[in-house]
Design a protein around this motif. Structure first.
Motif, PDB file in Angstrom:
ATOM      1  N   VAL A  64       0.862  -1.179   0.000  1.00 12.23           N
ATOM      2  CA  VAL A  64       0.000   0.000   0.000  1.00 12.23           C
ATOM      3  C   VAL A  64       0.903   1.236   0.000  1.00 12.23           C
ATOM      4  N   THR A  65       0.775   2.068  -1.033  1.00 15.99           N
ATOM      5  CA  THR A  65       1.665   3.226  -1.183  1.00 15.99           C
ATOM      6  C   THR A  65       0.908   4.527  -1.434  1.00 15.99           C
ATOM      7  N   THR A  66      -0.396   4.529  -1.225  1.00 17.02           N
ATOM      8  CA  THR A  66      -1.194   5.725  -1.481  1.00 17.02           C
ATOM      9  C   THR A  66      -1.727   6.289  -0.174  1.00 17.02           C
ATOM     10  N   GLY A  67      -2.315   7.478  -0.252  1.00 14.44           N
ATOM     11  CA  GLY A  67      -2.865   8.123   0.926  1.00 14.44           C
ATOM     12  C   GLY A  67      -1.765   8.466   1.919  1.00 14.44           C
ATOM     13  N   ILE A  68      -2.021   8.217   3.179  1.00 14.09           N
ATOM     14  CA  ILE A  68      -1.032   8.478   4.224  1.00 14.09           C
ATOM     15  C   ILE A  68       0.219   7.649   3.977  1.00 14.09           C
ATOM     16  N   TYR A  69       0.046   6.459   3.412  1.00 11.52           N
ATOM     17  CA  TYR A  69       1.181   5.573   3.135  1.00 11.52           C
ATOM     18  C   TYR A  69       2.087   6.121   2.036  1.00 11.52           C
ATOM     19  N   GLY A  70       1.661   7.131   1.323  1.00 12.28           N
ATOM     20  CA  GLY A  70       2.497   7.772   0.333  1.00 12.28           C
ATOM     21  C   GLY A  70       3.579   8.645   0.949  1.00 12.28           C
ATOM     22  N   LYS A  71       3.421   8.991   2.223  1.00 17.35           N
ATOM     23  CA  LYS A  71       4.390   9.840   2.930  1.00 17.35           C
ATOM     24  C   LYS A  71       5.077   9.118   4.083  1.00 17.35           C
ATOM     25  N   ILE A  72       4.346   8.233   4.754  1.00 15.76           N
ATOM     26  CA  ILE A  72       4.853   7.541   5.945  1.00 15.76           C
ATOM     27  C   ILE A  72       4.655   6.044   5.751  1.00 15.76           C
ATOM     28  N   ARG A  73       5.716   5.248   5.927  1.00 13.34           N
ATOM     29  CA  ARG A  73       5.617   3.802   5.714  1.00 13.34           C
ATOM     30  C   ARG A  73       4.818   3.098   6.804  1.00 13.34           C
ATOM     31  N   HIS A  74       4.863   3.596   8.021  1.00 16.21           N
ATOM     32  CA  HIS A  74       4.209   2.921   9.142  1.00 16.21           C
ATOM     33  C   HIS A  74       3.301   3.884   9.925  1.00 16.21           C
ATOM     34  N   PRO A  75       2.306   4.476   9.268  1.00 17.01           N
ATOM     35  CA  PRO A  75       1.466   5.441   9.978  1.00 17.01           C
ATOM     36  C   PRO A  75       0.637   4.825  11.104  1.00 17.01           C
ATOM     37  N   VAL A  76       0.311   3.549  11.010  1.00 17.14           N
ATOM     38  CA  VAL A  76      -0.440   2.922  12.097  1.00 17.14           C
ATOM     39  C   VAL A  76       0.411   2.924  13.362  1.00 17.14           C
ATOM     40  N   TYR A  77       1.700   2.634  13.228  1.00 20.13           N
ATOM     41  CA  TYR A  77       2.583   2.657  14.387  1.00 20.13           C
ATOM     42  C   TYR A  77       2.791   4.072  14.901  1.00 20.13           C
ATOM     43  N   VAL A  78       3.014   5.007  13.994  1.00 14.25           N
ATOM     44  CA  VAL A  78       3.284   6.392  14.394  1.00 14.25           C
ATOM     45  C   VAL A  78       2.066   7.007  15.079  1.00 14.25           C
ATOM     46  N   PHE A  79       0.943   7.028  14.369  1.00 13.04           N
ATOM     47  CA  PHE A  79      -0.234   7.701  14.907  1.00 13.04           C
ATOM     48  C   PHE A  79      -0.921   6.893  16.003  1.00 13.04           C
ATOM     49  N   GLY A  80      -0.884   5.558  15.888  1.00  9.83           N
ATOM     50  CA  GLY A  80      -1.439   4.725  16.961  1.00  9.83           C
ATOM     51  C   GLY A  80      -0.665   4.900  18.252  1.00  9.83           C
ATOM     52  N   GLY A  81       0.659   4.921  18.151  1.00  8.23           N
ATOM     53  CA  GLY A  81       1.485   5.128  19.344  1.00  8.23           C
ATOM     54  C   GLY A  81       1.240   6.489  19.975  1.00  8.23           C
ATOM     55  N   LEU A  82       1.140   7.515  19.147  1.00  7.59           N
ATOM     56  CA  LEU A  82       0.881   8.856  19.681  1.00  7.59           C
ATOM     57  C   LEU A  82      -0.529   8.967  20.270  1.00  7.59           C
ATOM     58  N   ALA A  83      -1.499   8.298  19.647  1.00  9.23           N
ATOM     59  CA  ALA A  83      -2.870   8.321  20.173  1.00  9.23           C
ATOM     60  C   ALA A  83      -2.936   7.643  21.545  1.00  9.23           C
ATOM     61  N   TRP A  84      -2.282   6.480  21.658  1.00 10.85           N
ATOM     62  CA  TRP A  84      -2.264   5.797  22.957  1.00 10.85           C
ATOM     63  C   TRP A  84      -1.500   6.613  23.993  1.00 10.85           C
ATOM     64  N   LEU A  85      -0.402   7.232  23.587  1.00 11.85           N
ATOM     65  CA  LEU A  85       0.341   8.083  24.520  1.00 11.85           C
ATOM     66  C   LEU A  85      -0.532   9.232  24.996  1.00 11.85           C
ATOM     67  N   GLY A  86      -1.304   9.828  24.096  1.00 11.50           N
ATOM     68  CA  GLY A  86      -2.223  10.895  24.495  1.00 11.50           C
ATOM     69  C   GLY A  86      -3.229  10.425  25.528  1.00 11.50           C
ATOM     70  N   ALA A  87      -3.819   9.263  25.305  1.00  9.01           N
ATOM     71  CA  ALA A  87      -4.790   8.736  26.271  1.00  9.01           C
ATOM     72  C   ALA A  87      -4.125   8.416  27.608  1.00  9.01           C
ATOM     73  N   LEU A  88      -2.928   7.856  27.560  1.00  9.82           N
ATOM     74  CA  LEU A  88      -2.204   7.555  28.801  1.00  9.82           C
ATOM     75  C   LEU A  88      -1.811   8.826  29.548  1.00  9.82           C
ATOM     76  N   LEU A  89      -1.399   9.851  28.817  1.00 11.96           N
ATOM     77  CA  LEU A  89      -1.091  11.136  29.466  1.00 11.96           C
ATOM     78  C   LEU A  89      -2.316  11.688  30.167  1.00 11.96           C
ATOM     79  N   ALA A  90      -3.461  11.607  29.492  1.00  8.46           N
ATOM     80  CA  ALA A  90      -4.695  12.122  30.081  1.00  8.46           C
ATOM     81  C   ALA A  90      -5.074  11.371  31.343  1.00  8.46           C
ATOM     82  N   LEU A  91      -4.787  10.093  31.398  1.00  6.28           N
ATOM     83  CA  LEU A  91      -5.175   9.288  32.550  1.00  6.28           C
ATOM     84  C   LEU A  91      -4.103   9.244  33.634  1.00  6.28           C
ATOM     85  N   LEU A  92      -2.843   9.092  33.235  1.00  6.77           N
ATOM     86  CA  LEU A  92      -1.775   8.844  34.208  1.00  6.77           C
ATOM     87  C   LEU A  92      -0.874  10.043  34.477  1.00  6.77           C
TER      88      LEU A  92
END
Length: 136
Positions: A65-93
């Motif tokens: 898959v090389t289109t959309g977000i994958y056209g700029k970032i090879r692993h956007p699920v890891y990048v944005f998923g990690g940041l999203a979880w970090l955001g939720a953890l910051l809010a809680l902990l």
């Protein structure tokens, strides 16, 4: 199965985020975490959606898959998923969640490296070309 897994993943995260928003202490980390989640969650969900049937828990090569977000970032699920979880953890902990975020970042980086080996073995020069044009 993959669609059910995708929706289950999204539902679990959203429930966790609602819990963090409702019960988290109203501190600077809470505000920073919710803002981080608000910015990164749409990108994370879009990346998962764009990956479609190519998503798998273990490193597998279904389609490059090389289109959309994958056209700029090879692993956007890891990048944005990690940041999203970090955001939720910051809010809680609070700010202590940054230590957890660092551990998760190391694990996600290792997962991305394993995935890249599988993709290189399967797609060869096409993946190397794609890799040279994208970030992480």
């Amino acid at each position: 199965m993959q669609t059910a897994l995708r929706w289950l993943d999204i539902a679990v995260y959203l429930l966790f985020l609602v819990f963090a928003a409702w019960f988290g202490p109203r501190t600077s980390a809470w505000y920073a975490g919710l803002c981080m989640a608000a910015v990164t969650v749409p990108f994370w969900f879009a990346a998962r959606w764009q990956l479609g049937a190519s998503f798998s828990v273990r490193p597998e090569a279904h389609e490059l898959v090389t289109t959309g977000i994958y056209g700029k970032i090879r692993h956007p699920v890891y990048v944005f998923g990690g940041l999203a979880w970090l955001g939720a953890l910051l809010a809680l902990l609070g700010w202590g969640a940054l230590a957890i975020g660092l551990i998760v970042a190391v694990v996600e980086f290792a997962r991305a490296r394993r995935e890249e080996r599988v993709l290189t073995a399967t797609f060869g020069p096409a993946y190397e070309d794609y890799r040279s044009k994208t970030w992480f």
